[in-house]
Design an enzyme around this catalytic site. Structure first.
Site, mmCIF file in Angstrom:
data_model
loop_
_atom_site.group_PDB
_atom_site.id
_atom_site.type_symbol
_atom_site.label_atom_id
_atom_site.label_comp_id
_atom_site.label_asym_id
_atom_site.label_seq_id
_atom_site.Cartn_x
_atom_site.Cartn_y
_atom_site.Cartn_z
ATOM 1 N N LYS A 13 0.833 -1.219 0.000
ATOM 2 C CA LYS A 13 0.000 0.000 0.000
ATOM 3 C C LYS A 13 0.861 1.260 0.000
ATOM 4 C CE LYS A 13 -2.040 -1.091 3.898
ATOM 5 N NZ LYS A 13 -1.366 -2.367 4.203
ATOM 6 N N ARG A 88 -10.043 0.841 8.398
ATOM 7 C CA ARG A 88 -9.566 -0.501 8.738
ATOM 8 C C ARG A 88 -10.613 -1.299 9.495
ATOM 9 N NH1 ARG A 88 -3.806 0.454 8.692
ATOM 10 N NH2 ARG A 88 -2.680 -1.434 9.201
ATOM 11 N N ARG A 122 11.650 -5.623 4.988
ATOM 12 C CA ARG A 122 11.466 -4.179 4.758
ATOM 13 C C ARG A 122 12.423 -3.351 5.618
ATOM 14 N NH1 ARG A 122 5.627 -1.896 5.450
ATOM 15 N NH2 ARG A 122 5.799 -2.945 7.456
ATOM 16 N N ARG A 151 10.981 -1.260 11.254
ATOM 17 C CA ARG A 151 9.873 -0.786 12.084
ATOM 18 C C ARG A 151 9.723 -1.672 13.312
ATOM 19 N NH1 ARG A 151 4.659 0.253 8.313
ATOM 20 N NH2 ARG A 151 3.649 -0.978 9.926
ATOM 21 N N ARG A 162 -0.807 -8.732 13.595
ATOM 22 C CA ARG A 162 -1.330 -7.773 12.601
ATOM 23 C C ARG A 162 -2.118 -8.495 11.506
ATOM 24 N NH1 ARG A 162 4.050 -4.983 11.069
ATOM 25 N NH2 ARG A 162 2.903 -4.078 9.331
HETATM 26 P P1 AP5 Z 1 4.843 -1.592 1.888
HETATM 27 O O1 AP5 Z 1 4.479 -0.762 0.710
HETATM 28 O O2 AP5 Z 1 5.600 -0.959 2.997
HETATM 29 O O3 AP5 Z 1 3.525 -2.346 2.438
HETATM 30 P P2 AP5 Z 1 2.252 -1.779 3.208
HETATM 31 O O4 AP5 Z 1 1.057 -2.415 2.555
HETATM 32 O O5 AP5 Z 1 2.285 -0.301 3.299
HETATM 33 O O6 AP5 Z 1 2.480 -2.484 4.614
HETATM 34 P P3 AP5 Z 1 2.407 -1.899 6.105
HETATM 35 O O7 AP5 Z 1 3.170 -2.887 6.954
HETATM 36 O O8 AP5 Z 1 2.810 -0.473 6.142
HETATM 37 O O9 AP5 Z 1 0.898 -2.039 6.366
HETATM 38 P P4 AP5 Z 1 0.183 -2.017 7.705
HETATM 39 O O10 AP5 Z 1 -1.212 -1.939 7.216
HETATM 40 O O11 AP5 Z 1 0.476 -3.162 8.599
HETATM 41 O O12 AP5 Z 1 0.826 -0.782 8.487
HETATM 42 P P5 AP5 Z 1 0.327 0.682 8.854
HETATM 43 O O13 AP5 Z 1 1.503 1.557 8.913
HETATM 44 O O14 AP5 Z 1 -0.826 1.070 8.012
HETATM 45 O O15 AP5 Z 1 5.657 -2.865 1.337
HETATM 46 C C1 AP5 Z 1 6.197 -3.838 2.217
HETATM 47 C C2 AP5 Z 1 7.578 -4.317 1.718
HETATM 48 O O16 AP5 Z 1 7.419 -5.009 0.478
HETATM 49 C C3 AP5 Z 1 8.576 -3.180 1.431
HETATM 50 O O17 AP5 Z 1 9.844 -3.615 1.800
HETATM 51 C C4 AP5 Z 1 8.496 -2.978 -0.089
HETATM 52 O O18 AP5 Z 1 9.717 -2.502 -0.620
HETATM 53 C C5 AP5 Z 1 8.156 -4.385 -0.580
HETATM 54 N N1 AP5 Z 1 7.278 -4.405 -1.761
HETATM 55 C C6 AP5 Z 1 6.137 -3.683 -1.939
HETATM 56 N N2 AP5 Z 1 5.565 -3.979 -3.132
HETATM 57 C C7 AP5 Z 1 6.349 -4.951 -3.696
HETATM 58 C C8 AP5 Z 1 6.282 -5.685 -4.934
HETATM 59 N N3 AP5 Z 1 5.281 -5.505 -5.808
HETATM 60 N N4 AP5 Z 1 7.250 -6.589 -5.165
HETATM 61 C C9 AP5 Z 1 8.266 -6.790 -4.295
HETATM 62 N N5 AP5 Z 1 8.390 -6.123 -3.116
HETATM 63 C C10 AP5 Z 1 7.442 -5.221 -2.819
HETATM 64 O O19 AP5 Z 1 -0.234 0.458 10.340
HETATM 65 C C11 AP5 Z 1 0.623 0.151 11.429
HETATM 66 C C12 AP5 Z 1 -0.170 0.113 12.713
HETATM 67 O O20 AP5 Z 1 -0.752 1.416 12.974
HETATM 68 C C13 AP5 Z 1 -1.390 -0.846 12.734
HETATM 69 O O21 AP5 Z 1 -1.004 -2.154 13.074
HETATM 70 C C14 AP5 Z 1 -2.285 -0.175 13.775
HETATM 71 O O22 AP5 Z 1 -1.863 -0.486 15.073
HETATM 72 C C15 AP5 Z 1 -2.064 1.309 13.528
HETATM 73 N N6 AP5 Z 1 -3.038 1.875 12.584
HETATM 74 C C16 AP5 Z 1 -2.758 2.429 11.357
HETATM 75 N N7 AP5 Z 1 -3.890 2.818 10.735
HETATM 76 C C17 AP5 Z 1 -4.916 2.515 11.588
HETATM 77 C C18 AP5 Z 1 -6.328 2.639 11.517
HETATM 78 N N8 AP5 Z 1 -6.944 3.156 10.436
HETATM 79 N N9 AP5 Z 1 -7.077 2.218 12.569
HETATM 80 C C19 AP5 Z 1 -6.494 1.688 13.680
HETATM 81 N N10 AP5 Z 1 -5.154 1.516 13.807
HETATM 82 C C20 AP5 Z 1 -4.379 1.926 12.775
HETATM 83 MG MG MG Z 2 2.442 1.088 4.897
#
Ligand code: AP5
Ligand code: MG
Length: 207
Positions: A13, A88, A122, A151, A162
């Site tokens: 994402k 979410r 990552r 992270r 997660r």
């Molecule tokens: P990356 O693009 O970083 O993936 P992502 O989908 O953004 O994954 P996240 O881990 O950031 O998602 P998340 O939903 O767990 O975390 P968030 O920060 O939202 O890609 C991942 C890796 O793969 C990278 O190394 C990249 O280079 C590689 N890659 C990507 N695409 C590729 C491809 N096509 N081919 C090969 N490699 C590839 O949330 C974190 C925490 O915050 C949550 O757990 C929660 O506690 C809180 N939180 C955030 N939002 C909310 C909400 N709305 N409500 C409640 N709690 C929330």
């Molecule tokens: Mg992300």
């Protein structure tokens, strides 16, 4: 252009959101990034959020809904926005529908094994860039030269939590947006460039 990106942790994402926002010149609003910035700055919100994030749990709905509502009211969101990691829960999606109309929900689909591999490899930079050890073998950011780091919630145990939270609380949003007729699925197992091309095709078709 009011967009939502759905997808499991590690689906890509953030990676795609950065590129799409660059192309269409809309703000990238990642609730995860906002919460992590608050943790780093030691704000009361950050202190509250850290307790949940470290366990892989969701931060309470009322906290994130308020954050997003405020952010979407800012001037730069008038031309559109990309929400990455919000909504979410069904409650968040319902709340969002009361203050903004989502035009497209892009669901980035990946297999569970791939998610674990992507997250484990990552590496992040404080400037927002993200890398993967499979294709990047330096510990410094290509863009700004800062040291890369992992992270805190990317440890194996937290990742498991997660993923469970995603299946239970977030995956139902796929059906929610399908019913609204705005869901578009993208195969996230492809290369980053191919995923980007597919998302662009979807967005350009919608115009
Ligand atoms: P990356 O693009 O970083 O993936 P992502 O989908 O953004 O994954 P996240 O881990 O950031 O998602 P998340 O939903 O767990 O975390 P968030 O920060 O939202 O890609 C991942 C890796 O793969 C990278 O190394 C990249 O280079 C590689 N890659 C990507 N695409 C590729 C491809 N096509 N081919 C090969 N490699 C590839 O949330 C974190 C925490 O915050 C949550 O757990 C929660 O506690 C809180 N939180 C955030 N939002 C909310 C909400 N709305 N409500 C409640 N709690 C929330
Ligand atoms: Mg992300």
């Amino acid at each position: 252009m009011n967009l939502v990106f759905l997808g499991a942790p590690g689906a890509g994402k953030g990676t795609q959101a950065t590129r799409i926002c660059g192309k269409y010149n809309i703000p990238h609003i990642s609730t995860g990034d906002i919460l992590r910035a608050n943790i780093k700055a030691g704000t009361p919100l950050g202190v509250e959020a850290k307790a949940y994030i470290d366990k892989g749990l969701l931060v309470p709905d009322e906290v994130v809904i308020g954050l997003v509502e405020q952010r979407l009211a800012e001037e730069d969101c008038k031309k559109g926005y990309l929400l990455d990691g919000f909504p979410r829960t069904l409650e968040q999606a319902e709340a969002l529908s009361k203050f903004s109309k989502v035009e497209t929900a892009v669901n980035i689909q990946v297999d569970a094994d791939m998610v674990v591999e992507r997250i484990a490899g990552r590496r992040m930079c404080k400037c927002g860039e993200s890398y993967h050890i499979s294709w990047y073998n330096s510990d410094k950011c290509q863009k700004c030269g800062s040291a890369l780091y992992q992270r805190d919630d990317d440890k194996e145990e937290t990742v498991k939590a997660r993923l469970e939270v995603y299946e239970k609380q977030t995956a139902p949003l796929i059906e929610y947006y399908a019913k609204k007729g705005v869901l578009k699925n993208v195969d996230g197992m492809q290369s980053m460039d191919k995923v980007f091309e597919d998302v662009v095709r979807i967005l350009d078709d919608n115009d």
